[in-house]
Design a protein around this motif. Structure first.
Motif, short mmCIF file in Angstrom:
data_model
loop_
_atom_site.label_atom_id
_atom_site.label_comp_id
_atom_site.label_asym_id
_atom_site.label_seq_id
_atom_site.Cartn_x
_atom_site.Cartn_y
_atom_site.Cartn_z
N GLY A 1 0.84 -1.19 0.00
CA GLY A 1 0.00 0.00 0.00
C GLY A 1 0.87 1.23 0.00
O GLY A 1 2.10 1.14 0.15
N PRO A 2 0.28 2.43 -0.12
CA PRO A 2 -1.15 2.65 -0.35
C PRO A 2 -1.61 2.24 -1.75
O PRO A 2 -0.80 2.15 -2.66
N TRP A 3 -2.92 2.01 -1.85
CA TRP A 3 -3.51 1.55 -3.11
C TRP A 3 -4.82 2.29 -3.31
O TRP A 3 -5.72 2.23 -2.47
N LEU A 4 -4.92 3.00 -4.44
CA LEU A 4 -6.12 3.79 -4.74
C LEU A 4 -6.97 3.08 -5.78
O LEU A 4 -6.53 2.88 -6.91
N LEU B 1 -3.37 11.12 3.76
CA LEU B 1 -4.22 10.04 4.26
C LEU B 1 -3.37 8.85 4.69
O LEU B 1 -3.64 8.23 5.73
N ALA B 2 -2.34 8.52 3.90
CA ALA B 2 -1.47 7.40 4.24
C ALA B 2 -0.74 7.64 5.56
O ALA B 2 -0.53 6.71 6.35
N THR C 1 -4.50 3.52 4.06
CA THR C 1 -3.78 3.11 2.85
C THR C 1 -4.66 2.33 1.87
O THR C 1 -4.28 2.19 0.71
N ARG C 2 -5.77 1.80 2.33
CA ARG C 2 -6.73 1.13 1.43
C ARG C 2 -7.73 2.20 1.00
O ARG C 2 -8.72 2.48 1.69
N LEU C 3 -7.46 2.79 -0.14
CA LEU C 3 -8.16 4.00 -0.57
C LEU C 3 -9.19 3.66 -1.64
O LEU C 3 -8.90 2.91 -2.58
#
Length: 271
Positions: A52-55, A195-196, A201-203
């Motif tokens: 992550g993070p992952w958008l 946000l991270a 991180t799960r965006l």
């Protein structure tokens, strides 16, 4: 896909029937109809990568490219689409949404859902994802439930040029204001980094088209979950992503493809 969180209504089906997995298919000799899909099975199918993070973006489009019908996306959606919508929310740390979509769709706070409680606890997540609203002007109704009754405090992503009186009003209503830009607007990379830093991180973004276009232009989108609705709308509705064209189109790879009742549920990831 900008839809209010209505998937917990009692009239929703407990399972998905006649869902077909069209891709990936490992054995061409077996039938592709896979019967019932529980929420747990959907959660496994849409699990975030460990890194992550992952958008991830979740959107719906008609056959003729409309992201909305008469200003809202629900008329081109379906029960199964809404269950996938709820599953993606159930997996996310935070849902990022544009202020215009909040106003048009009447956004409410995300709910805690028993079906995802154990999974979220095991992942170290709170009971429900936070809602993060992207707004330069902060022209929002701070008396709305999104701000007065969230299970998790609502976040506001804005720029340094946001009106100070609106910032004070937002904070008085209980929102947490995050400055992610030196000017009036939000810089996508700074917003995601902020946000991270808070462990989110799960965006997931549900649009609208203007926000998705900004994220695409900034090169920060990792995955697109696109529902193709078997409907035609005509008219002049927006596409799923707006704004200036990219100089070079960005290629994404098909990760999975499900079908039910003519609706195609696709997942594409950055090549």
């Amino acid at each position: 896909m900008a839809l209010v969180d209505t998937v917990t209504h009692s009239n929703r089906r407990a399972t998905l029937h006649d869902m077909r997995r069209l891709f990936p298919v490992t054995d061409q000799t077996v039938p592709v109809t896979e019967g019932e899909w529980s929420l747990d099975r959907l959660a496994e199918a849409y699990a975030y990568p460990e890194r992550g993070p992952w958008l991830r973006a979740n959107m719906v489009s008609s056959l003729d490219g409309a992201a909305q019908h008469e200003g809202r996306s629900q008329p081109i959606s379906s029960d199964t689409d809404m269950r996938i919508f709820g599953t993606l929310r159930g997996l996310a740390d935070v849902v990022i949404v544009g202020a215009e979509t909040v106003r048009l769709e009447g956004y409410r706070p995300a709910r805690a859902r028993e079906a995802f409680a154990e999974r979220r606890a095991a992942a170290g997540q709170g009971p429900a994802p936070a809602i993060a609203v992207v707004s330069a002007s902060l022209d929002l109704d701070f008396a709305a439930p999104l701000f007065t009754a969230p299970l998790v405090p609502t976040l506001l992503l804005t720029g340094a040029g946001a009106p100070p009186d609106r910032v004070r009003e937002a904070e008085a209503a209980g929102a947490r204001v995050i400055v992610a830009g030196d000017g009036p607007g939000v810089e996508p990379r700074r917003a995601l980094a902020a946000l991270a830093e808070r462990g989110l991180t799960r965006l997931l973004t549900e649009g609208g088209p203007r926000l998705l276009g900004q994220l695409v232009a900034a090169g920060v989108l990792d995955e697109l979950c696109l529902t193709v609705s078997p409907t035609l709308t005509a008219g002049e509705a927006q596409r799923i992503a707006g704004g200036p064209s990219l100089k070079v189109p960005e290629r994404f790879a098909l990760t999975s493809l499900l079908e039910e009742d003519g609706f195609l549920f696709t997942r594409y990831t950055r090549s």
